[in-house]
Design a protein around this motif. Structure first.
Motif, PDB file in Angstrom:
ATOM      1  N   PHE A   3       0.843  -1.182   0.000  1.00  0.00           N
ATOM      2  CA  PHE A   3       0.000   0.000   0.000  1.00  0.00           C
ATOM      3  C   PHE A   3       0.883   1.236   0.000  1.00  0.00           C
ATOM      4  O   PHE A   3       2.011   1.219   0.493  1.00  0.00           O
ATOM      5  N   THR A   4       0.361   2.335  -0.557  1.00  0.00           N
ATOM      6  CA  THR A   4       1.109   3.591  -0.598  1.00  0.00           C
ATOM      7  C   THR A   4       0.216   4.720  -0.140  1.00  0.00           C
ATOM      8  O   THR A   4      -0.993   4.725  -0.410  1.00  0.00           O
ATOM      9  N   PRO A   5       0.760   5.685   0.581  1.00  0.00           N
ATOM     10  CA  PRO A   5      -0.056   6.810   1.036  1.00  0.00           C
ATOM     11  C   PRO A   5      -0.512   7.672  -0.134  1.00  0.00           C
ATOM     12  O   PRO A   5       0.184   7.803  -1.140  1.00  0.00           O
ATOM     13  N   GLN A  14      -7.837   7.256   2.857  1.00  0.00           N
ATOM     14  CA  GLN A  14      -6.906   6.524   1.992  1.00  0.00           C
ATOM     15  C   GLN A  14      -6.754   5.086   2.454  1.00  0.00           C
ATOM     16  O   GLN A  14      -6.685   4.161   1.628  1.00  0.00           O
ATOM     17  N   VAL A  15      -6.731   4.856   3.754  1.00  0.00           N
ATOM     18  CA  VAL A  15      -6.651   3.493   4.275  1.00  0.00           C
ATOM     19  C   VAL A  15      -7.909   2.723   3.888  1.00  0.00           C
ATOM     20  O   VAL A  15      -7.842   1.600   3.357  1.00  0.00           O
ATOM     21  N   GLN A  18      -8.143   2.049  -0.091  1.00  0.00           N
ATOM     22  CA  GLN A  18      -7.214   1.058  -0.640  1.00  0.00           C
ATOM     23  C   GLN A  18      -7.515  -0.349  -0.126  1.00  0.00           C
ATOM     24  O   GLN A  18      -7.399  -1.328  -0.873  1.00  0.00           O
ATOM     25  N   LEU A  40      -0.321  -2.130   9.102  1.00  0.00           N
ATOM     26  CA  LEU A  40      -1.033  -1.210   8.210  1.00  0.00           C
ATOM     27  C   LEU A  40      -0.655   0.240   8.516  1.00  0.00           C
ATOM     28  O   LEU A  40      -0.469   1.054   7.603  1.00  0.00           O
ATOM     29  N   GLU A  43       2.708   0.870   6.974  1.00  0.00           N
ATOM     30  CA  GLU A  43       2.705   0.908   5.516  1.00  0.00           C
ATOM     31  C   GLU A  43       2.020   2.163   4.983  1.00  0.00           C
ATOM     32  O   GLU A  43       2.463   2.754   4.004  1.00  0.00           O
ATOM     33  N   PHE A  44       0.923   2.554   5.644  1.00  0.00           N
ATOM     34  CA  PHE A  44       0.196   3.749   5.204  1.00  0.00           C
ATOM     35  C   PHE A  44       0.801   5.033   5.776  1.00  0.00           C
ATOM     36  O   PHE A  44       0.402   6.138   5.379  1.00  0.00           O
ATOM     37  N   VAL A  51      -5.958   3.777  11.420  1.00  0.00           N
ATOM     38  CA  VAL A  51      -6.217   2.454  10.838  1.00  0.00           C
ATOM     39  C   VAL A  51      -7.454   1.838  11.492  1.00  0.00           C
ATOM     40  O   VAL A  51      -8.324   1.265  10.814  1.00  0.00           O
TER      41      VAL A  51
END
Length: 240
Positions: A3-5, A14-15, A18, A40, A43-44, A51
């Motif tokens: 995952f990417t912000p 965004q969390v 995705q 998570l 990663e985010f 999250v």
């Protein structure tokens, strides 16, 4: 999956987006466990509370379930018409309990959906569905003769199975999900309030509906369903 912000979105959004996209695209399949909240968050590049908020939204949408304990976590739910039915049933029941919608509004929507569904079922039902409808009606009659309380919940569970199968026989799975969800909310209330002397009339109506569907009589099925919903309306409406 990585995952990417996405800076253009709020962190929680965004969390949420995705993860939802990953579930819908089957990157995560039914039964899969999502990465931990800590993973998570890393990663985010957001906080664990962010999250947690995103996961709470996905739980409310029926996309994931939370299992507590050492072996628990966030697990992906199967996304199909059956999971939609469960989600709709829970939401409708909650909304009714809080008085945000009335039982009359539910009955009105049932009429919009179930009368056409009965016609479609008569036109599109399979032989297997016809046989199962007849079996369920016979089972309902046998149980009615055996029980002392004609409002026994098991009788109405059978009734709910019959009406759910009618909607399924229409050939439209989305329609079947909505019908099953609303029947699941309405029938227990109907069971509680239905006068004992009208219980047999309700079963006679069900028999007429099934007979019309088995005979591929679309107009008869439509009329029988209308009559059944008229009876529901009389007993559940505040003015009834």
């Amino acid at each position: 999956m990585s995952f990417t912000p996405e800076p253009v979105r709020r962190p929680r959004e965004q969390v949420e987006k995705q993860l939802r996209d990953a579930i819908v695209s089957s990157s995560f399949k039914g039964g899969d466990r999502l990465p931990s909240e800590a993973e998570l968050a890393r990663e985010f590049q957001v906080s664990r509370s962010t999250v947690r908020e995103a996961l709470r939204v996905l739980v409310s949408e029926g996309l994931i379930s939370k299992v507590p304990g050492a072996g628990g976590g966030s697990f992906v739910q199967s996304v199909d018409h059956d999971s939609l039915k469960s989600l709709l049933s829970g939401s409708l029941e909650t909304i009714l309990k809080f008085g945000k919608i009335s039982i009359d509004e539910v009955n009105a929507v049932r009429r919009m959906l179930e009368v056409p569904a009965a016609r479609e079922a008569a036109e599109h039902r399979t032989d297997a569905q016809a046989a199962e409808l007849e079996r369920l009606v016979q089972r309902q009659d046998e149980m009615a003769r055996a029980v002392t309380d004609r409002r026994d919940p098991a009788l109405y569970e059978l009734g709910q199975s019959i009406y759910s199968l009618v909607a399924e026989a229409s050939g439209n799975r989305l329609l079947a999900s909505f019908v099953s969800a609303m029947a699941g909310v309405t029938i227990p209330v109907y069971m509680r309030d239905l006068p004992l002397e009208d219980a047999e009339a309700a079963r006679e109506g069900t028999r007429a509906l099934v007979a019309a569907i088995v005979a591929r009589d679309a107009e008869g099925a439509e009329a029988a369903m209308t009559a059944q919903l008229d009876m529901v309306q009389r007993h559940l409406s505040p003015a009834g």
